[in-house]
Design a protein around this motif. Structure first.
Motif, PDB file in Angstrom:
ATOM      1  N   GLN A 170      44.823 -11.643  47.997  1.00  0.00           N
ATOM      2  CA  GLN A 170      45.389 -10.359  47.567  1.00  0.00           C
ATOM      3  C   GLN A 170      46.633 -10.021  48.386  1.00  0.00           C
ATOM      4  O   GLN A 170      47.647  -9.598  47.842  1.00  0.00           O
ATOM      5  CB  GLN A 170      44.346  -9.254  47.702  1.00  0.00           C
ATOM      6  N   HIS A 171      46.541 -10.248  49.688  1.00  0.00           N
ATOM      7  CA  HIS A 171      47.696  -9.968  50.549  1.00  0.00           C
ATOM      8  C   HIS A 171      48.865 -10.885  50.185  1.00  0.00           C
ATOM      9  O   HIS A 171      50.017 -10.430  50.114  1.00  0.00           O
ATOM     10  CB  HIS A 171      47.314 -10.118  52.024  1.00  0.00           C
ATOM     11  N   LEU A 172      48.576 -12.150  49.935  1.00  0.00           N
ATOM     12  CA  LEU A 172      49.625 -13.093  49.547  1.00  0.00           C
ATOM     13  C   LEU A 172      50.308 -12.647  48.255  1.00  0.00           C
ATOM     14  O   LEU A 172      51.538 -12.707  48.145  1.00  0.00           O
ATOM     15  CB  LEU A 172      49.057 -14.500  49.395  1.00  0.00           C
ATOM     16  N   ALA A 173      49.536 -12.180  47.299  1.00  0.00           N
ATOM     17  CA  ALA A 173      50.115 -11.695  46.035  1.00  0.00           C
ATOM     18  C   ALA A 173      51.051 -10.507  46.294  1.00  0.00           C
ATOM     19  O   ALA A 173      52.128 -10.418  45.689  1.00  0.00           O
ATOM     20  CB  ALA A 173      49.010 -11.308  45.062  1.00  0.00           C
ATOM     21  N   GLU A 174      50.656  -9.606  47.193  1.00  0.00           N
ATOM     22  CA  GLU A 174      51.507  -8.461  47.539  1.00  0.00           C
ATOM     23  C   GLU A 174      52.785  -8.924  48.221  1.00  0.00           C
ATOM     24  O   GLU A 174      53.878  -8.416  47.935  1.00  0.00           O
ATOM     25  CB  GLU A 174      50.736  -7.494  48.438  1.00  0.00           C
ATOM     26  N   VAL A 175      52.663  -9.894  49.125  1.00  0.00           N
ATOM     27  CA  VAL A 175      53.838 -10.421  49.830  1.00  0.00           C
ATOM     28  C   VAL A 175      54.770 -11.106  48.836  1.00  0.00           C
ATOM     29  O   VAL A 175      55.994 -10.928  48.895  1.00  0.00           O
ATOM     30  CB  VAL A 175      53.408 -11.397  50.957  1.00  0.00           C
ATOM     31  N   GLN A 176      54.216 -11.876  47.911  1.00  0.00           N
ATOM     32  CA  GLN A 176      55.043 -12.548  46.899  1.00  0.00           C
ATOM     33  C   GLN A 176      55.766 -11.544  46.018  1.00  0.00           C
ATOM     34  O   GLN A 176      56.941 -11.739  45.686  1.00  0.00           O
ATOM     35  CB  GLN A 176      54.185 -13.494  46.057  1.00  0.00           C
TER      36      GLN A 176
END
Length: 168
Positions: free
Chosen positions: A90-96
């Motif tokens: 989820q955090h990676l999706a937000e960063v992307q």
């Protein structure tokens, strides 16, 4: 790496202050750090690895509450692996998403820079008598300039306050 590092050495290597390191330990973001016989904290290689990961989370914009939640799950061991994975996905999706938005902004800035360089190039090729752009403008930037509104100034009569359309 040495067997253990002092708080000053860890601060120097991580860029965190000693105060921040003590704070992270106090709130449970990092486990209690073992102490030397004199009471001085001694950080091990595993502590440095965890701090490096926390710094990555911080660099990518994870709030401290999120880091605390992740640390809490981590303390549960392998039983929480699926939850930690989901949290990081989820955090990676937000960063992307933020990276894509930044990429679009960077492209817009690059286009605007190219536009201004083209204006500068054209201005250097044609000599100007006054040294300024026509009509007192500072550039021919049709993307950001607005046409001057037509101003109608009433013809004022001296000392009477009457306009041309307001005569008796």
């Amino acid at each position: 790496m040495e067997a253990s590092l002092t708080i000053a050495e860890v601060a120097q290597r991580t860029g965190l202050t000693a105060h921040t390191l003590r704070y992270y330990e106090r709130i449970g973001l990092i486990a209690a750090v073992p102490r030397a016989p004199g009471g001085q904290r001694r950080y091990a290689s595993a502590d440095m690895d965890w701090l490096a990961f926390l710094l990555r989370l911080r660099e990518t914009g994870m709030p401290i509450q999120g880091m605390l939640a992740f640390a809490g799950l981590r303390s549960q061991g392998d039983a929480s692996a699926a939850e930690r994975c989901k949290m990081l996905e989820q955090h990676l999706a937000e960063v992307q998403a933020r990276a894509e938005a930044l990429q679009q902004s960077m492209q817009a800035l690059a286009l605007k820079i190219a536009h201004y360089r083209a204006i500068e190039s054209r201005a250097k090729k044609r000599p100007s008598l006054s040294g300024t752009a026509p009509e007192g403008k500072t550039s021919n930037d049709e993307h950001t300039s607005k046409p001057e509104p037509q101003r109608r100034q009433p013809a004022l009569r001296a000392r009477t306050g009457q306009t041309a359309g307001n005569r008796r």
